[in-house]
Design a protein around this motif. Structure first.
Motif, PDB file in Angstrom:
ATOM      1  N   GLU A 216       6.270   2.362  -4.005  1.00 53.95           N
ATOM      2  CA  GLU A 216       6.041   1.373  -2.943  1.00 53.95           C
ATOM      3  C   GLU A 216       5.994   0.013  -3.616  1.00 53.95           C
ATOM      4  OE1 GLU A 216       5.732   1.816   0.411  1.00 53.95           O
ATOM      5  OE2 GLU A 216       6.102   3.963   0.165  1.00 53.95           O
ATOM      6  N   PHE A 217       6.873  -0.886  -3.194  1.00 50.85           N
ATOM      7  CA  PHE A 217       6.921  -2.246  -3.751  1.00 50.85           C
ATOM      8  C   PHE A 217       6.787  -3.232  -2.605  1.00 50.85           C
ATOM      9  CE2 PHE A 217       9.538  -5.919  -5.345  1.00 50.85           C
ATOM     10  CZ  PHE A 217       8.631  -6.335  -6.305  1.00 50.85           C
ATOM     11  N   ASN A 218       5.767  -4.087  -2.671  1.00 50.64           N
ATOM     12  CA  ASN A 218       5.509  -5.081  -1.631  1.00 50.64           C
ATOM     13  C   ASN A 218       5.448  -6.471  -2.249  1.00 50.64           C
ATOM     14  OD1 ASN A 218       5.173  -3.225   0.552  1.00 50.64           O
ATOM     15  ND2 ASN A 218       3.182  -2.694  -0.299  1.00 50.64           N
ATOM     16  N   VAL A 219       5.992  -7.454  -1.524  1.00 48.85           N
ATOM     17  CA  VAL A 219       5.935  -8.853  -1.949  1.00 48.85           C
ATOM     18  C   VAL A 219       5.288  -9.653  -0.825  1.00 48.85           C
ATOM     19  CG1 VAL A 219       7.280 -10.852  -2.694  1.00 48.85           C
ATOM     20  CG2 VAL A 219       8.053  -8.546  -3.308  1.00 48.85           C
ATOM     21  N   TYR A 220       4.366 -10.557  -1.206  1.00 45.22           N
ATOM     22  CA  TYR A 220       3.620 -11.367  -0.248  1.00 45.22           C
ATOM     23  C   TYR A 220       3.771 -12.851  -0.566  1.00 45.22           C
ATOM     24  CZ  TYR A 220       1.302  -6.869   0.398  1.00 45.22           C
ATOM     25  OH  TYR A 220       1.047  -5.545   0.624  1.00 45.22           O
ATOM     26  N   ASN A 221       3.800 -13.683   0.488  1.00 42.72           N
ATOM     27  CA  ASN A 221       3.834 -15.131   0.272  1.00 42.72           C
ATOM     28  C   ASN A 221       2.412 -15.646   0.033  1.00 42.72           C
ATOM     29  OD1 ASN A 221       2.621 -15.382   2.820  1.00 42.72           O
ATOM     30  ND2 ASN A 221       4.519 -16.032   3.821  1.00 42.72           N
ATOM     31  N   ARG A 222       2.252 -16.965  -0.150  1.00 44.78           N
ATOM     32  CA  ARG A 222       0.941 -17.532  -0.489  1.00 44.78           C
ATOM     33  C   ARG A 222      -0.075 -17.406   0.635  1.00 44.78           C
ATOM     34  NH1 ARG A 222       0.195 -22.762   1.373  1.00 44.78           N
ATOM     35  NH2 ARG A 222       2.019 -23.674   2.370  1.00 44.78           N
ATOM     36  N   LEU A 223       0.382 -17.101   1.844  1.00 51.88           N
ATOM     37  CA  LEU A 223      -0.519 -16.903   2.976  1.00 51.88           C
ATOM     38  C   LEU A 223      -0.916 -15.426   3.141  1.00 51.88           C
ATOM     39  CD1 LEU A 223       1.264 -19.217   5.560  1.00 51.88           C
ATOM     40  CD2 LEU A 223      -0.705 -19.756   4.112  1.00 51.88           C
TER      41      LEU A 223
END
Length: 181
Positions: A121-128
């Motif tokens: 499982e690979f997740n990417v999140y922005n600064r928010l």
């Protein structure tokens, strides 16, 4: 009527990590009387079922060609070949920066070399904290877009979970990567 049908065949994993051994499964058909294996690593074998084969660790990706020649009592021959790619590394890492500008260099963010990552499982999140990318397949790559819109230059947090294929150990990694335009 002569029964001289003969077909050489074998299966092996097409991609190997350094230090791993290639397993060869002979699936030749017909009344085979002789086998000649050449593994492309300097070793040969003349029996039906070879032992697993190691390939040199050279610090670079290399492709080897394995070959099996079979013969029957009528002295008919058939040959099968397969390519085995030995990778430079299988160390799983996520780059600390990427440049999705379609120049063919560092255009995507994804876990590199995750050949032995099960249940990934690979997740990417922005600064928010908004999820901008999710994948369960390490070959799927984030292109720096969310729903078709280019995301801004900046730092993005990522989380990577997987089970190590060899050890069964669960791994959790997190970090940041910079999107550069």
């Amino acid at each position: 009527m002569l029964d001289n049908k003969l077909k050489a065949g074998f299966q092996t994993g097409g991609i190997l990590c350094p230090e791993d051994a290639a397993v060869f499964k002979n699936n030749s058909t017909g009344a085979v009387t002789n086998y000649w294996w050449n593994f492309g690593n300097g070793y040969t074998y003349t029996q039906e079922t070879p032992s697993p084969q190691k390939y040199p660790v050279i610090g670079a990706e290399k492709v080897y060609t394995a070959q099996l020649v079979v013969e029957n009592s009528a002295h008919c021959f058939d040959t099968a070949t397969a390519r085995i790619k030995v990778l430079r590394t299988c160390y799983i890492a996520v780059p600390n920066a990427f440049t999705p500008n379609n120049d063919g260099v560092n255009d995507y963010l994804y876990p590199l070399n995750a050949f032995k990552a099960d249940n990934l499982e690979f997740n990417v999140y922005n600064r928010l904290g908004q999820l901008v990318f999710h994948s369960s397949d390490w070959t799927q790559k984030w292109d720096g877009k969310l729903k078709g819109s280019l995301q801004s230059t900046g730092t993005y947090a990522w989380m990577l979970r997987y089970t190590d294929h060899d050890s069964g150990q669960k791994v959790f990694l997190k970090g940041t990567s910079v999107l550069v335009r």
